[in-house]
Motif scaffolding. Structure first.
Motif, short mmCIF file in Angstrom:
data_model
loop_
_atom_site.label_atom_id
_atom_site.label_comp_id
_atom_site.label_asym_id
_atom_site.label_seq_id
_atom_site.Cartn_x
_atom_site.Cartn_y
_atom_site.Cartn_z
N ALA A 135 0.62 -9.92 3.39
CA ALA A 135 2.02 -9.54 3.64
C ALA A 135 2.15 -8.04 3.87
O ALA A 135 2.89 -7.59 4.75
CB ALA A 135 2.90 -9.98 2.48
N ARG A 150 8.58 1.32 2.68
CA ARG A 150 8.77 0.01 2.07
C ARG A 150 8.44 0.07 0.58
O ARG A 150 7.66 0.92 0.16
CB ARG A 150 7.87 -1.03 2.75
CG ARG A 150 8.14 -1.21 4.24
CD ARG A 150 9.56 -1.71 4.51
NE ARG A 150 9.77 -2.00 5.93
CZ ARG A 150 10.94 -2.39 6.44
NH1 ARG A 150 11.98 -2.54 5.64
NH2 ARG A 150 11.06 -2.62 7.73
N TYR A 186 6.62 -1.62 -1.22
CA TYR A 186 5.23 -1.92 -1.56
C TYR A 186 4.25 -0.85 -1.10
O TYR A 186 3.06 -0.92 -1.39
CB TYR A 186 4.82 -3.25 -0.92
CG TYR A 186 4.95 -3.27 0.58
CD1 TYR A 186 4.00 -2.66 1.40
CD2 TYR A 186 6.05 -3.86 1.20
CE1 TYR A 186 4.13 -2.66 2.78
CE2 TYR A 186 6.19 -3.86 2.58
CZ TYR A 186 5.23 -3.26 3.36
OH TYR A 186 5.36 -3.25 4.72
N SER A 187 4.72 0.16 -0.36
CA SER A 187 3.82 1.13 0.27
C SER A 187 3.13 2.02 -0.77
O SER A 187 3.74 2.41 -1.77
CB SER A 187 4.59 2.02 1.25
OG SER A 187 5.17 1.25 2.27
N ASN A 225 0.65 -7.31 7.39
CA ASN A 225 1.49 -7.88 8.44
C ASN A 225 2.81 -7.15 8.57
O ASN A 225 3.28 -6.87 9.69
CB ASN A 225 1.74 -9.37 8.17
CG ASN A 225 0.50 -10.22 8.34
OD1 ASN A 225 -0.44 -9.82 9.03
ND2 ASN A 225 0.47 -11.38 7.71
N ASN A 226 3.42 -6.81 7.45
CA ASN A 226 4.70 -6.09 7.48
C ASN A 226 4.53 -4.68 8.04
O ASN A 226 5.38 -4.20 8.80
CB ASN A 226 5.32 -6.04 6.08
CG ASN A 226 5.81 -7.39 5.60
OD1 ASN A 226 6.01 -8.30 6.40
ND2 ASN A 226 6.00 -7.52 4.30
N ASP A 227 3.44 -4.03 7.66
CA ASP A 227 3.20 -2.68 8.19
C ASP A 227 3.01 -2.72 9.71
O ASP A 227 3.57 -1.90 10.44
CB ASP A 227 1.97 -2.06 7.53
CG ASP A 227 2.33 -1.30 6.26
OD1 ASP A 227 3.45 -1.49 5.75
OD2 ASP A 227 1.50 -0.51 5.78
N ALA A 254 4.17 -4.94 11.74
CA ALA A 254 5.46 -5.26 12.35
C ALA A 254 6.30 -4.00 12.49
O ALA A 254 6.96 -3.78 13.52
CB ALA A 254 6.20 -6.31 11.51
N ASP A 255 6.27 -3.13 11.47
CA ASP A 255 7.00 -1.86 11.55
C ASP A 255 6.37 -0.93 12.59
O ASP A 255 7.07 -0.22 13.31
CB ASP A 255 7.03 -1.17 10.18
CG ASP A 255 8.04 -1.81 9.24
OD1 ASP A 255 8.95 -2.49 9.72
OD2 ASP A 255 7.90 -1.60 8.02
N ARG A 297 1.32 4.28 5.41
CA ARG A 297 1.52 3.00 6.09
C ARG A 297 0.28 2.67 6.91
O ARG A 297 -0.28 3.55 7.57
CB ARG A 297 2.75 3.07 7.00
CG ARG A 297 4.04 3.55 6.32
CD ARG A 297 4.52 2.57 5.25
NE ARG A 297 4.66 1.22 5.76
CZ ARG A 297 5.76 0.76 6.41
NH1 ARG A 297 6.78 1.57 6.65
NH2 ARG A 297 5.82 -0.49 6.81
N SER A 306 12.74 1.33 7.86
CA SER A 306 11.45 0.82 8.30
C SER A 306 10.32 1.81 8.04
O SER A 306 9.16 1.47 8.23
CB SER A 306 11.51 0.47 9.79
OG SER A 306 11.71 1.64 10.57
#
Length: 216
Positions: free
Chosen positions: A168, A47, A49-50, A171-173, A175-176, A96, A44
């Protein structure tokens, strides 16, 4: 008499502002004890995409959870940059996004479109330099102006700023951020080890120790 009172009040307000700024600077340039997040899934932290600054194959990875609107992130960025320069080839920085403040989301979206145009680092530095002018503005207008002055193609950026791909990433960041338990920025991990003292020397020491460990 009234004019003298006004001048006196203005002088006091100015002095208080300078003192507050000095305290803020000292607070984040000295070492601070911080409570690390709870144990986490190493996957986590990084990622695919980071954004990455430095060689992707570096044996040591600094992960920084940063908020573009965060004053401490702005103050510490030159230190992180120095650490990378001190260990070329050995250290990379993975960034992030943390969206805790007004203007943070818009600035993060600017950074993502800047990355698509190959301008992530110069525009990161430009919007951090201009942070005082936009950090409380949800539209981050001065951040846009700083990015444009640094070479961002604003017209192309506007076309993709609200894309599902950028949605995305953010939102994913976040969420982590929630899953890991990030409560303040910046929060650093070095090869998964949390930095428990916020400061230049603790960061350097942790990076050096992880470089030594990776070389064994």
């Amino acid at each position: 008499m009234n004019r003298r009172i006004v001048v006196l009040v203005i002088s006091i307000i100015t002095a208080v502002g300078f003192v507050a700024a000095a305290i803020f600077q000292q607070q984040f340039s000295s070492e601070q004890e911080i409570v690390p997040p709870a144990p986490l899934d190493p996957n986590s932290l990084v990622r695919s995409y980071s954004p990455v600054i430095g060689p992707k194959s570096a044996p040591v990875t600094i992960v920084e959870f940063f908020d573009p609107s965060c004053g401490a992130c702005r103050i510490l960025y030159p230190i992180v940059k120095q650490v990378l320069a001190e260990h070329p080839g050995d250290v990379r920085l993975v960034m992030r996004y943390v969206l805790f403040h007004r203007g943070s989301e818009e600035a993060a979206r600017i950074l993502e479109v800047a990355r698509k145009q190959g301008l992530f680092v110069p525009i990161l530095e430009a919007i951090l330099d201009a942070q005082a002018d936009w950090h409380d503005d949800p539209e981050a207008q001065k951040a846009w102006e700083a990015a444009a002055a640094t070479g961002l193609d604003v017209e192309k950026a506007r076309e993709v700023i609200l894309s599902s791909e950028i949605d995305a990433v953010l939102n994913n960041d976040m969420a982590d951020v929630k899953a890991i338990g990030i409560r303040r920025t910046p929060t650093f991990f070095v090869n998964g080890v949390p930095l428990t003292k916020l400061g230049a020397e603790p960061l350097r020491e942790l990076v050096r120790s992880e470089i030594e460990r990776a070389a064994q």
